[in-house]
Design a protein around this motif. Structure first.
Motif, PDB file in Angstrom:
ATOM      1  N   ALA A 181      -5.260  -3.934 -11.034  1.00  0.00           N
ATOM      2  CA  ALA A 181      -4.009  -3.180 -11.592  1.00  0.00           C
ATOM      3  C   ALA A 181      -3.919  -2.061 -10.530  1.00  0.00           C
ATOM      4  O   ALA A 181      -2.857  -1.783 -10.077  1.00  0.00           O
ATOM      5  N   LYS A 182      -4.896  -1.153 -10.700  1.00  0.00           N
ATOM      6  CA  LYS A 182      -4.699   0.085  -9.705  1.00  0.00           C
ATOM      7  C   LYS A 182      -4.505  -0.006  -8.526  1.00  0.00           C
ATOM      8  O   LYS A 182      -3.671   0.735  -7.972  1.00  0.00           O
ATOM      9  N   ALA A 183      -5.429  -0.892  -7.792  1.00  0.00           N
ATOM     10  CA  ALA A 183      -5.196  -1.212  -6.305  1.00  0.00           C
ATOM     11  C   ALA A 183      -3.866  -1.657  -6.365  1.00  0.00           C
ATOM     12  O   ALA A 183      -3.353  -1.291  -5.091  1.00  0.00           O
ATOM     13  N   ARG A 184      -3.000  -2.607  -7.008  1.00  0.00           N
ATOM     14  CA  ARG A 184      -1.819  -3.102  -6.732  1.00  0.00           C
ATOM     15  C   ARG A 184      -0.860  -1.864  -6.581  1.00  0.00           C
ATOM     16  O   ARG A 184       0.045  -1.720  -5.933  1.00  0.00           O
ATOM     17  N   THR A 185      -0.902  -1.115  -7.748  1.00  0.00           N
ATOM     18  CA  THR A 185      -0.066   0.396  -7.815  1.00  0.00           C
ATOM     19  C   THR A 185      -0.122   1.027  -6.675  1.00  0.00           C
ATOM     20  O   THR A 185       0.828   1.559  -5.858  1.00  0.00           O
ATOM     21  N   LEU A 186      -1.224   1.393  -6.294  1.00  0.00           N
ATOM     22  CA  LEU A 186      -1.590   2.009  -5.008  1.00  0.00           C
ATOM     23  C   LEU A 186      -1.075   1.353  -3.878  1.00  0.00           C
ATOM     24  O   LEU A 186      -0.515   2.138  -2.889  1.00  0.00           O
ATOM     25  N   ARG A 187      -1.337   0.148  -3.689  1.00  0.00           N
ATOM     26  CA  ARG A 187      -0.738  -0.284  -2.384  1.00  0.00           C
ATOM     27  C   ARG A 187       0.745  -0.211  -2.338  1.00  0.00           C
ATOM     28  O   ARG A 187       1.351  -0.067  -1.189  1.00  0.00           O
ATOM     29  N   VAL A 188       1.462  -0.532  -3.529  1.00  0.00           N
ATOM     30  CA  VAL A 188       3.197  -0.080  -3.396  1.00  0.00           C
ATOM     31  C   VAL A 188       3.368   1.400  -3.278  1.00  0.00           C
ATOM     32  O   VAL A 188       4.372   1.504  -2.486  1.00  0.00           O
ATOM     33  N   LEU A 189       2.472   2.242  -3.623  1.00  0.00           N
ATOM     34  CA  LEU A 189       2.685   3.605  -3.553  1.00  0.00           C
ATOM     35  C   LEU A 189       2.725   3.770  -2.014  1.00  0.00           C
ATOM     36  O   LEU A 189       3.457   4.579  -1.454  1.00  0.00           O
ATOM     37  N   PHE A 190       1.837   3.284  -1.329  1.00  0.00           N
ATOM     38  CA  PHE A 190       1.664   3.672   0.164  1.00  0.00           C
ATOM     39  C   PHE A 190       2.695   2.970   0.907  1.00  0.00           C
ATOM     40  O   PHE A 190       2.875   3.288   2.045  1.00  0.00           O
ATOM     41  N   GLU A 191       3.046   1.707   0.537  1.00  0.00           N
ATOM     42  CA  GLU A 191       4.158   1.140   1.028  1.00  0.00           C
ATOM     43  C   GLU A 191       5.477   1.888   1.053  1.00  0.00           C
ATOM     44  O   GLU A 191       6.293   2.056   1.895  1.00  0.00           O
ATOM     45  N   PHE A 192       5.720   2.367  -0.154  1.00  0.00           N
ATOM     46  CA  PHE A 192       6.884   3.169  -0.365  1.00  0.00           C
ATOM     47  C   PHE A 192       6.941   4.595   0.637  1.00  0.00           C
ATOM     48  O   PHE A 192       7.971   4.755   1.050  1.00  0.00           O
ATOM     49  N   ILE A 193       5.765   5.269   0.858  1.00  0.00           N
ATOM     50  CA  ILE A 193       6.048   6.485   1.496  1.00  0.00           C
ATOM     51  C   ILE A 193       5.645   5.875   3.178  1.00  0.00           C
ATOM     52  O   ILE A 193       5.596   6.967   3.865  1.00  0.00           O
ATOM     53  N   ARG A 194       5.389   4.699   3.129  1.00  0.00           N
ATOM     54  CA  ARG A 194       5.145   4.154   4.625  1.00  0.00           C
ATOM     55  C   ARG A 194       4.243   5.029   5.398  1.00  0.00           C
ATOM     56  O   ARG A 194       4.165   5.138   6.704  1.00  0.00           O
ATOM     57  N   LEU A 195       2.959   4.981   4.694  1.00  0.00           N
ATOM     58  CA  LEU A 195       2.025   5.699   5.529  1.00  0.00           C
ATOM     59  C   LEU A 195       0.867   4.693   4.910  1.00  0.00           C
ATOM     60  O   LEU A 195       0.424   4.227   3.753  1.00  0.00           O
TER      61      LEU A 195
END
Length: 688
Positions: free
Chosen positions: A277-291
């Protein structure tokens, strides 16, 4: 496309959830370990927006794993029904492709199996191979009478009339020997209706004959329609199927993120539970900031002995990273503000060596504070927001949101705000959320609340029925509803609402829907919020009235004018309401009719379809055709049930109210004006 009900089978702790009705916001309540989460997970895996892979080892019930693991190609774990509304582009596309009517295409059944494959059907599809001969007989007889009544003025027309009448008489004779008609028989009849004799140029008979021939063509097409299901239909269905977004508290972001761990976890496929669950949220976080987290880490490392040109390149990359982070911070701050009204937050995303950090400030506390030092409610909402925003790719429509223990860490007042937020968000997205918090139970829409409990065999069961007083297991699950109703009473007392006691839950559903319609249409503006409180029958009215009344004010009471309601009104006037008899409203006093119940002031077209469902085993039963407005509606339903040996289920009046609720909300200003005027009389009397 709207989810109307679902059923989970052979999934984790669920053997058979039973069918659960869904609305715009559906709330599943139950104690910890009741299996609420498993119901959401099964739904998510029907069509996940992201992730949601089927895992036999985790998803198959452990007790039955050895028996079921080799049956995955024919073993559904989630079954659903979707309503396709008339304004949905998919419906018109399916009509064009299949040549079937909208009534056959507006309900879709779809299930998914453990092997990942889908099965679907349209339950209302008409697969008729024959039609009733009587229907065609009636048409031919009517047209024959019409033709016989036409006078002819020319020899050509007289000859044509004789030929047409002769053909129709032969068709009549042919039909008299039939009860059912096949497509082949319809083709024979069409040949019989083909007249070789010419009609006059101004013939009145020829258009009538053409009408008969057109009817025959339509009926032949009906019987020869190909099945709805084909490859093109499936492509349309699967593309239009709503995606499911699942979120639980386990995915909440931390304020300080150690990049090496992030990089490692994003590569792994063997993690589950909290780590996944943590990994999933982090994945979308970095997709959001495009880095890319690996790139952020590399740019943050100190590098020795670099050439001048390499230093310049590294400096430009770090500058670009800062610009991207600033841009992402501004975007997150701006867009989050439109979602959450509990504060005006400013987010600052920063990279520092091997760490990625999220800082938060607001107008009241302008200093930057690490996310983990702010409320867990804010952490939850930010994390859910990112999941929803990224996984739906900013497409707010056609996604169904599944929230597990939503907002449990929020303050009670914030939980109530979250409930209002759900209502606004559900205008574009259905929401199904689990909770055991009474602050997240919508007491104005109790029909949206379902319970989860564990049966005697240890399996999770879901139920639409909240009236479970005799079962201790269900009593524990339903406690949140009882607590919420208690809090609702507190709101009435503390916030100066206008309470109205009604006899039962069905009355509450009707009057809440009517209130919403009248306010939204501008016909009624309440001086105070009106709260309808069910008493569980007339005998409970006095007790609730005593509890919620102040020293000077008694609540209004709204009663049916059947025998029990009329009798109880007289009793209240002699005792508790002797000084305020005007606060007891009897429906019969407003309608000038005796034995009137609340169903008798509801437009028939809001109830008829739901009533017909109880009589579906009776051929060609249509309640609207036999309804007598001079007799109470409930009396007619129960008399017909007795006549046709139909056993009406316990609580059927509540189910009728649930079905009518959505139709009431869609009424127009000129629909059944007489009944809408009665509603206004009731609400104006309460308001003044």
């Amino acid at each position: 496309m709207k989810l109307v009900k679902f059923r989970v089978c052979n999934f984790r702790s669920i053997k058979d959830s039973t069918w659960i009705d869904c609305s715009n916001v559906t709330n599943i309540i139950g104690v910890n370990e009741a299996g609420k989460s498993n119901a959401l997970l099964a739904l998510w895996k029907l069509n996940p927006a992201s992730g949601g892979e089927i895992n036999l080892l985790e998803d198959l019930p452990r007790n039955d794993y050895s028996d079921l693991k080799n049956k995955c190609d024919r073993l559904p774990f989630i079954q659903t029904y979707f309503q396709i509304d008339e304004d949905d582009p998919l419906l018109n596309e399916l009509i064009d492709i299949t040549n079937h009517d909208d009534s056959e295409l507006n309900l879709l059944y779809i299930e998914r199996h453990y092997d990942g494959k889908y099965y679907y059907k349209f339950p209302n599809e008409m697969n008729n191979k024959e039609l009733n001969a009587s229907d065609l007989k009636d048409i031919v007889n009517a047209k024959l009478s019409e033709i016989n009544g036409i006078s002819t003025s020319t020899a050509i027309e007289r000859k044509f009339k004789l030929a047409v009448v002769d053909a129709l008489n032969k068709i009549q004779s042919y039909l008299n020997n039939l009860e059912k008609i096949t497509a082949n028989e319809l083709s024979k009849i069409k040949t019989m209706a083909s007249i070789s004799v010419k009609a006059s140029s101004k013939s009145e008979i020829k258009p009538i004959l053409l009408e008969i021939q057109n009817v025959l063509d339509e009926k032949i097409l009906t019987l020869k329609k190909p099945p709805i299901k084909n490859d093109e239909v499936w492509k349309k269905v699967i593309n239009a199927l709503p995606s499911f977004v699942y979120y639980s508290n386990y995915g909440n972001l931390d304020s300080e993120i150690y990049l090496p761990h992030v990089i490692e976890n994003l590569k792994r496929t063997d993690i589950s539970g909290v780590a996944a669950a943590k990994a999933r949220t982090l994945r979308v976080l970095f997709e959001f900031i495009r880095l890319n987290p690996k790139e952020i880490l590399e740019l943050g490392e100190d590098k020795q002995n670099l050439a001048k040109e390499d230093i310049e390149i590294l400096a430009k990359k770090r500058e670009e990273r800062t610009v991207l982070l600033n841009s992402a911070s501004s975007k997150l701050t701006s867009e989050f503000k439109n979602w959450w009204k509990q504060g005006n937050y400013i987010f600052d995303l920063r990279a520092d060596g091997k760490f990625f950090k999220i800082w938060v400030s607001d107008e009241k506390r302008p200093e930057k504070v690490a996310l983990e030092s702010r409320s867990t409610g804010l952490q939850w909402f930010l994390s859910f927001y990112l999941i929803f925003l990224v996984e739906t790719q900013n497409k707010l429509k056609n996604s169904i949101i599944l929230l597990d223990e939503a907002g449990l860490s929020l303050h009670p007042l914030a939980q109530k705000d979250l409930l209002n937020f759900f209502k606004s968000l559900s205008e574009a997205n259905q929401i199904i959320h689990t909770t055991h918090s009474p602050f997240l139970v919508d007491t104005d829409n109790i029909d949206n609340v379902k319970i989860a409990y564990v049966d005697d065999n240890g399996y999770t069961v879901l139920s639409n029925n909240l009236r479970a007083n005799t079962d201790p297991k269900k009593d524990n699950s339903i406690y949140a509803v009882h607590a919420a109703l208690g809090l609702n009473v507190s709101d009435v007392l503390l916030n100066g609402c206008n309470p109205v006691i009604v006899e039962g839950a069905s009355d509450q559903y009707y009057f809440n829907a009517i209130k919403t319609l009248l306010i939204s249409s501008g016909k009624f503006t309440p001086s105070k919020d009106i709260i309808f409180m069910p008493a569980g029958g007339v005998k409970g009215v006095a007790a609730i009235a005593s509890i919620i009344s102040s020293n000077t004010n008694l609540p209004f009471v709204l009663l049916d004018s059947d025998a029990s309601g009329t009798s109880f009104k007289n009793k209240l006037i002699k005792d508790l309401y002797k000084d305020e008899p005007g606060k007891i409203i009897l429906l019969g006093d407003l309608t000038k009719k005796e034995n009137i119940e609340v169903e008798d002031i509801i437009p028939l077209n809001c109830l008829s379809k739901a009533i017909d469902k109880y009589f579906r085993e009776v051929d060609e039963f249509d309640f609207e055709d036999i309804y007598d407005p001079a007799i109470p509606l409930i009396t007619q339903i129960e008399q017909n049930a007795e006549k046709y040996n139909i056993e009406l289920p316990i609580g059927y009046k509540v189910e009728l109210a649930k079905a009518a609720k959505s139709k009431i909300l869609k009424l127009k200003e000129n629909d059944d004006v007489e009944k809408q005027n009665i509603w206004l009389d009731i609400f104006n009397q309460i308001n003044h």
